[in-house]
Enzyme design. Structure first.
Site, short mmCIF file in Angstrom:
data_model
loop_
_atom_site.label_atom_id
_atom_site.label_comp_id
_atom_site.label_asym_id
_atom_site.label_seq_id
_atom_site.Cartn_x
_atom_site.Cartn_y
_atom_site.Cartn_z
N LYS A 1 51.21 18.04 73.66
CA LYS A 1 50.95 19.44 73.29
C LYS A 1 51.87 20.30 74.15
O LYS A 1 51.79 20.28 75.37
CB LYS A 1 49.50 19.82 73.60
CG LYS A 1 48.53 19.52 72.50
CD LYS A 1 47.23 20.26 72.81
CE LYS A 1 46.12 19.88 71.88
NZ LYS A 1 44.88 20.56 72.24
N GLU B 1 38.94 17.61 85.73
CA GLU B 1 39.32 16.95 84.46
C GLU B 1 39.05 15.45 84.55
O GLU B 1 38.68 14.82 83.55
CB GLU B 1 40.79 17.20 84.12
CG GLU B 1 41.20 18.68 84.02
CD GLU B 1 40.76 19.37 82.73
OE1 GLU B 1 40.17 18.71 81.84
OE2 GLU B 1 41.00 20.60 82.62
N LYS C 1 42.97 9.39 78.21
CA LYS C 1 43.62 10.42 77.40
C LYS C 1 44.53 9.76 76.36
O LYS C 1 44.55 10.16 75.18
CB LYS C 1 44.42 11.41 78.25
CG LYS C 1 45.15 12.43 77.38
CD LYS C 1 45.10 13.84 77.83
CE LYS C 1 45.68 14.76 76.76
NZ LYS C 1 45.98 16.10 77.22
N GLU D 1 45.04 16.37 66.49
CA GLU D 1 43.73 17.02 66.55
C GLU D 1 43.21 17.40 65.17
O GLU D 1 42.70 18.49 64.96
CB GLU D 1 43.85 18.29 67.44
CG GLU D 1 42.58 18.59 68.18
CD GLU D 1 42.76 19.60 69.32
OE1 GLU D 1 43.88 19.81 69.79
OE2 GLU D 1 41.73 20.17 69.70
N ARG E 1 40.11 14.10 69.10
CA ARG E 1 40.73 14.71 70.27
C ARG E 1 39.87 15.85 70.82
O ARG E 1 39.94 16.19 71.99
CB ARG E 1 42.14 15.19 69.91
CG ARG E 1 43.01 15.49 71.12
CD ARG E 1 44.50 15.59 70.79
NE ARG E 1 45.22 16.05 71.96
CZ ARG E 1 46.54 15.97 72.13
NH1 ARG E 1 47.28 15.44 71.19
NH2 ARG E 1 47.10 16.41 73.22
N HIS F 1 34.92 22.83 77.94
CA HIS F 1 35.96 23.85 77.80
C HIS F 1 35.53 25.08 77.00
O HIS F 1 36.12 26.14 77.15
CB HIS F 1 37.23 23.25 77.20
CG HIS F 1 38.04 22.47 78.20
ND1 HIS F 1 37.52 21.40 78.89
CD2 HIS F 1 39.32 22.62 78.65
CE1 HIS F 1 38.46 20.92 79.71
NE2 HIS F 1 39.56 21.64 79.58
N HIS G 1 36.36 28.10 79.04
CA HIS G 1 37.36 29.10 78.64
C HIS G 1 36.76 30.51 78.68
O HIS G 1 37.42 31.47 79.07
CB HIS G 1 37.87 28.82 77.22
CG HIS G 1 38.86 27.70 77.17
ND1 HIS G 1 38.98 26.87 76.07
CD2 HIS G 1 39.76 27.27 78.06
CE1 HIS G 1 39.93 25.96 76.32
NE2 HIS G 1 40.41 26.19 77.52
N HIS H 1 41.28 27.14 86.33
CA HIS H 1 40.84 26.42 85.14
C HIS H 1 39.81 25.31 85.46
O HIS H 1 38.74 25.26 84.87
CB HIS H 1 42.06 25.82 84.43
CG HIS H 1 41.73 25.01 83.22
ND1 HIS H 1 41.29 25.58 82.05
CD2 HIS H 1 41.74 23.67 83.01
CE1 HIS H 1 41.07 24.63 81.17
NE2 HIS H 1 41.33 23.46 81.73
N1 LIG Z 1 49.68 20.69 77.27
C1 LIG Z 1 48.45 20.35 77.52
O1 LIG Z 1 47.87 19.44 76.89
C2 LIG Z 1 47.70 21.07 78.60
C3 LIG Z 1 46.47 20.57 79.05
C4 LIG Z 1 45.83 21.23 80.10
C5 LIG Z 1 46.44 22.34 80.70
N2 LIG Z 1 47.63 22.80 80.24
C6 LIG Z 1 48.29 23.96 80.86
O2 LIG Z 1 48.61 23.61 82.21
C7 LIG Z 1 48.73 24.80 82.96
C8 LIG Z 1 48.07 24.60 84.30
O3 LIG Z 1 48.70 23.54 84.97
P1 LIG Z 1 48.49 23.30 86.54
O4 LIG Z 1 47.06 23.33 86.86
O5 LIG Z 1 49.27 22.08 86.88
O6 LIG Z 1 49.08 24.60 87.18
P2 LIG Z 1 50.55 25.06 87.66
O7 LIG Z 1 51.60 24.41 86.87
O8 LIG Z 1 50.51 26.55 87.68
O9 LIG Z 1 50.59 24.52 89.14
C9 LIG Z 1 49.65 24.99 90.08
C10 LIG Z 1 50.30 25.37 91.40
O10 LIG Z 1 50.63 24.20 92.13
C11 LIG Z 1 51.98 24.27 92.57
N3 LIG Z 1 52.45 22.90 92.68
C12 LIG Z 1 52.76 22.06 91.68
N4 LIG Z 1 53.02 20.85 92.16
C13 LIG Z 1 52.90 20.91 93.50
C14 LIG Z 1 53.01 19.97 94.54
N5 LIG Z 1 53.28 18.69 94.30
N6 LIG Z 1 52.82 20.39 95.81
C15 LIG Z 1 52.47 21.68 96.06
N7 LIG Z 1 52.33 22.62 95.11
C16 LIG Z 1 52.53 22.22 93.85
C17 LIG Z 1 52.64 25.10 91.52
O11 LIG Z 1 53.85 25.64 92.00
C18 LIG Z 1 51.59 26.15 91.25
O12 LIG Z 1 51.61 27.15 92.24
C19 LIG Z 1 48.13 25.91 82.12
O13 LIG Z 1 49.15 26.74 81.62
C20 LIG Z 1 47.45 25.19 80.96
O14 LIG Z 1 47.45 25.92 79.77
C21 LIG Z 1 48.27 22.18 79.21
ZN LIG Z 2 41.22 21.54 80.88
#
Ligand SMILES: NC(=O)c1ccc[n+]([C@@H]2O[C@H](COP(=O)([O-])OP(=O)(O)OC[C@H]3O[C@@H](n4cnc5c(N)ncnc54)[C@H](O)[C@@H]3O)[C@@H](O)[C@H]2O)c1
Ligand SMILES: [Zn+2]
Length: 362
Positions: free
Chosen positions: A143, A185, A227, A237, A242, A249, A253, A266
């Protein structure tokens, strides 16, 4: 090193999980034969901490590469940022054998995947997730999306990566709050599909929070497997399978939206949403109390919230109605009948939903 295969006919790929495996990535890329130039999407913070190892990989493999950094916020998931990157990508793509690497958390992964899906109607990309959430969730399943003012993830495509490469060593530099959000998660996977994973989390949470190698590797591999299996059965989906990944959520959400995406991260909102879903499951007599208590205990010891603070019931209900998954008077929830057993239920009485949310408000 562990490998989880995700079988989607010609779109199949491996999810490789291990501790300190980044130095071996070059071999995997060479074997995939996806190109000679890597367009690496990341952000400054991640590049500063972890890019040295990655840069070495590309130099050693004789691959051309460039880093493109996006701002470290959800706002980077925009059409504007995506098209700026696409223009730069087109300029970089002289040799015409370019592929994309997403080196970051879910934000980087979603944007980079989106670019890969639309540039030249699709070019190969690899996910190198650096947050726990990205390793167990967003990097897997194809996705890709950016946000609009009208809502999150409204523009995107189903477009599978060619490889997901999860080095759990990268998680050592994550903040504790980020780690906990990823764990929410993982708890979800245990609840919906795998009571053994749930038992493992109950027994080993201190080792996980202490970032013990084998514990991290185990939970990332297990979650990736769950997953992968769900996505295999319902890639787009459309089959109602899925959707179980949305456990917790629906209300999660709504809590995020009601807090203006500021109060709760989140994973924290999802922890609360799961507790609300558990309460609804009990109220409808699907679930015995003991299971609910175990779930609440696990969420608490992981340091995730169990009470909703500073939000009113009305604001959460309002946000819930605005959710795109809530059509007209109909609602649809993923509930549970036990650990590992889900049940999709529609048209739940609003009074039941309200009571369940209210029971969590501090
Ligand atoms: N595509 C999908 O199926 C799917 C599923 C769930 C969530 N998402 C999306 O994912 C996003 C959230 O992702 P997230 O929670 O990873 O947040 P993010 O990508 O914003 O990362 C969170 C923070 O951690 C920092 N960071 C990342 N790796 C690091 C590391 N190794 N060491 C230190 N800092 C680090 C980042 O710079 C950021 O400040 C949302 O936009 C959500 O919509 C997508
Ligand atoms: Zn989630």
């Amino acid at each position: 090193m562990r490998t989880v295969r995700i079988s989607l006919k010609e779109r199949s790929y491996n999810i490789v999980i291990g501790n300190s495996i980044l130095n071996l990535l070059g071999k995997f890329i060479t074997r995939l034969d996806i190109g000679t130039s890597a367009y690496i999407v990341s952000n400054r913070k991640i590049k500063n901490i972890h890019a040295k190892a990655l840069t070495k990989v590309f130099s050693r493999a004789g691959l051309e590469f460039t880093y493109r950094l996006i701002a470290d916020t959800e706002e980077s998931k925009s059409v504007e940022v995506a098209f700026r990157l696409i223009n730069e990508l087109a300029r970089f793509d002289k040799a015409r054998r370019v592929f994309i690497i997403a080196f970051g958390g879910g934000v980087v992964g979603d944007v980079a995947g989106f670019l890969a899906s639309i540039y030249k109607r699709g070019i190969p990309y690899i996910q190198v997730p650096t947050t726990l959430l990205a390793q167990v969730d967003s990097a897997i399943g194809g996705k890709t999306a950016v946000d609009l003012i009208q809502g999150k993830n409204l523009v995107g495509a189903f477009y599978q990566p060619r490889l997901v490469y999860s080095d759990t060593r990268l998680l050592r530099t994550l903040g504790i709050r980020q780690l906990r959000c990823g764990l929410a998660e993982v708890v979800k996977y245990g609840i919906i599909r795998d009571r053994n994973l749930f038992n493992y989390l109950e027994k080993n949470y201190p080792r996980i929070l202490a970032l013990k190698e084998e514990a991290l590797e185990f939970i990332v591999a297990r979650a990736s497997y769950i997953k992968a299996k769900v996505v295999e059965k319902d890639e787009r989906e459309t089959k109602g399978i899925r959707v179980i990944l949305n456990f917790g959520h629906t209300i999660g959400h709504a809590i995020e939206a009601a807090s203006g995406y500021k109060g709760y991260h989140h994973g924290e909102a999802i922890a609360l949403g799961m507790l609300v879903a558990v309460r609804i499951s009990s109220k409808l007599n699907f679930l015995n109390r003991g299971v609910g208590e175990r779930i609440e205990h696990l969420i608490r010891v992981l340091g995730l919230p169990t009470k909703i603070k500073k939000l009113s019931l009305e604001s959460i209900i309002k946000a819930h109605y605005r959710d795109k998954k809530f059509i007209g008077p109909k609602n649809r929830f993923v509930l549970i009948e036990g650990l590992g057993r889900t049940k999709i239920v529609e048209n739940i009485d609003l009074a039941v939903i309200k009571e369940a949310i209210a029971s969590r408000i501090a």
